[in-house]
Design a protein around this motif. Structure first.
Motif, mmCIF file in Angstrom:
data_model
loop_
_atom_site.group_PDB
_atom_site.id
_atom_site.type_symbol
_atom_site.label_atom_id
_atom_site.label_comp_id
_atom_site.label_asym_id
_atom_site.label_seq_id
_atom_site.Cartn_x
_atom_site.Cartn_y
_atom_site.Cartn_z
ATOM 1 N N SER A 1 0.834 -1.215 0.000
ATOM 2 C CA SER A 1 0.000 0.000 0.000
ATOM 3 C C SER A 1 0.865 1.259 0.000
ATOM 4 O O SER A 1 0.565 2.224 -0.720
ATOM 5 N N ILE A 2 1.937 1.240 0.796
ATOM 6 C CA ILE A 2 2.845 2.403 0.841
ATOM 7 C C ILE A 2 3.461 2.625 -0.543
ATOM 8 O O ILE A 2 3.531 3.760 -1.030
ATOM 9 N N ILE A 3 3.875 1.517 -1.189
ATOM 10 C CA ILE A 3 4.473 1.630 -2.531
ATOM 11 C C ILE A 3 3.465 2.250 -3.504
ATOM 12 O O ILE A 3 3.792 3.142 -4.285
ATOM 13 N N ALA A 4 2.198 1.779 -3.435
ATOM 14 C CA ALA A 4 1.165 2.292 -4.358
ATOM 15 C C ALA A 4 0.888 3.777 -4.106
ATOM 16 O O ALA A 4 0.761 4.563 -5.057
ATOM 17 N N ILE A 5 0.828 4.156 -2.820
ATOM 18 C CA ILE A 5 0.521 5.561 -2.495
ATOM 19 C C ILE A 5 1.678 6.482 -2.922
ATOM 20 O O ILE A 5 1.455 7.564 -3.460
#
Lengths: 77, 235
Positions: B156-160
């Motif tokens: 999720s951090i990578i996507a954000i």
């Protein structure tokens, strides 16, 4: 006419290779995804077959397990 | 509303849908290919090489769209702690990544006859390459971290973080001087592309969207069965 379709004023090599790459990528992704799905479903059926009566009763009480097994049966039919 | 997203209810739909989507995709893609390769006119400047646009542009649009959806769902999963959102995101990523690769490769093939080079470090191409790196990191995070909670968090951090790159890709042609022309298809103002080219482009975009839906459905079903396999181990 056929030459014109394939050669495209000398751009044919670029156009056909771009479209071929796209179609090959689609085909590869489709078959890899399909194989992964079949592998997981096979694993599920194998694991289900190893359960004892009580575990089968518990597992079958869950809707999703039933749906997966129904899917296996209907794909065999 | 979130209760209606229960896996068994979704599986009832997603397990039946792929065959219909595949059927529809084959029809739309066949029409799209005929239009793009044979019926659409050649460009007065680029001649037949313009046909590459019909695979290059929809691929770029869809890869950007999918990454934006993944980032949006990642934010929602942080807020609502819903376990289904990461599963949807994870299932969307493979097709998004493939479309990103198709956009880069067909762009390189198009670049050779148009600009005289396969590759240039211009803003649009470089930012698309960065998007491919974010897709790779996103997919790898699910492979590397076996702990599901950790994988959800990291991915999720990578996507954000990666979604910051999306507007950069979109506006790169306006912000910097690049080899790419500015957008011809616009939502808010008049589209500058001729209808004879816009129609095949729209059909190919529809076909590519159907393909990404098809892969998503198949991948989502696989992920649900994977979860159930883990559940059977605990019995």
């Amino acid at each position: 006419m056929t030459n014109e379709i394939f050669l495209m004023n000398g751009y044919g090599i670029y156009v056909w290779s771009a479209f071929s790459f796209t179609v090959i990528s689609f085909g590869s992704l489709f078959f890899i995804t399909k194989l992964q799905f079949l592998k997981e479903r096979r694993k599920f059926v194998q694991k289900f077959g190893l359960l004892n009566d009580e575990a089968i009763r518990v597992a079958k009480s869950q809707k999703l397990n039933k749906q997966i097994l129904e899917g296996v049966l209907s794909s065999k039919i | 509303m979130l209760n209606s997203l229960e896996p068994n209810k979704i599986f009832a739909i997603t397990s039946r849908a792929p065959k219909y989507v595949l059927f529809l995709f084959v029809i739309v893609f066949s029409i799209g290919l005929t239009e793009a390769l044979f019926l659409s006119p050649e460009d007065y400047k680029q001649s037949h090489s313009v046909r590459i646009m019909y695979v290059h542009v929809p691929s770029a649009w869809i890869s950007l769209g999918i990454f934006s959806i993944i980032a949006f769902l990642s934010i929602l999963s942080f807020i609502f702690k819903n376990k289904n959102f990461p599963l949807i995101s994870k299932s969307l990523a493979p097709s998004g990544f493939i479309f990103n690769i198709i956009a880069l490769v067909t762009g390189a093939i198009w670049g050779k006859p148009t600009w005289g080079t396969w590759w240039a470090w211009d803003a649009r191409i470089t930012s698309m390459l960065i998007l491919a790196l974010f897709y790779s990191m996103y997919l790898l995070s699910w492979k590397i971290f076996k702990n599901d909670e950790k994988a959800v968090k990291i991915s999720s951090i990578i996507a954000i973080l990666g979604v910051i790159n999306v507007p950069i890709i979109k506006f790169s042609v306006d912000w910097w001087s690049t080899l790419h022309q500015s957008s011809s298809v616009k939502i808010l103002s008049t589209t500058t592309i001729h209808t004879s080219m816009l129609i095949p482009l729209a059909i190919m975009t529809a076909a590519f969207t159907l393909f990404s839906i098809l892969i998503f459905l198949m991948k989502y079903n696989t992920e649900l069965i994977k979860i159930k396999n883990k559940g059977l181990d605990r019995l």
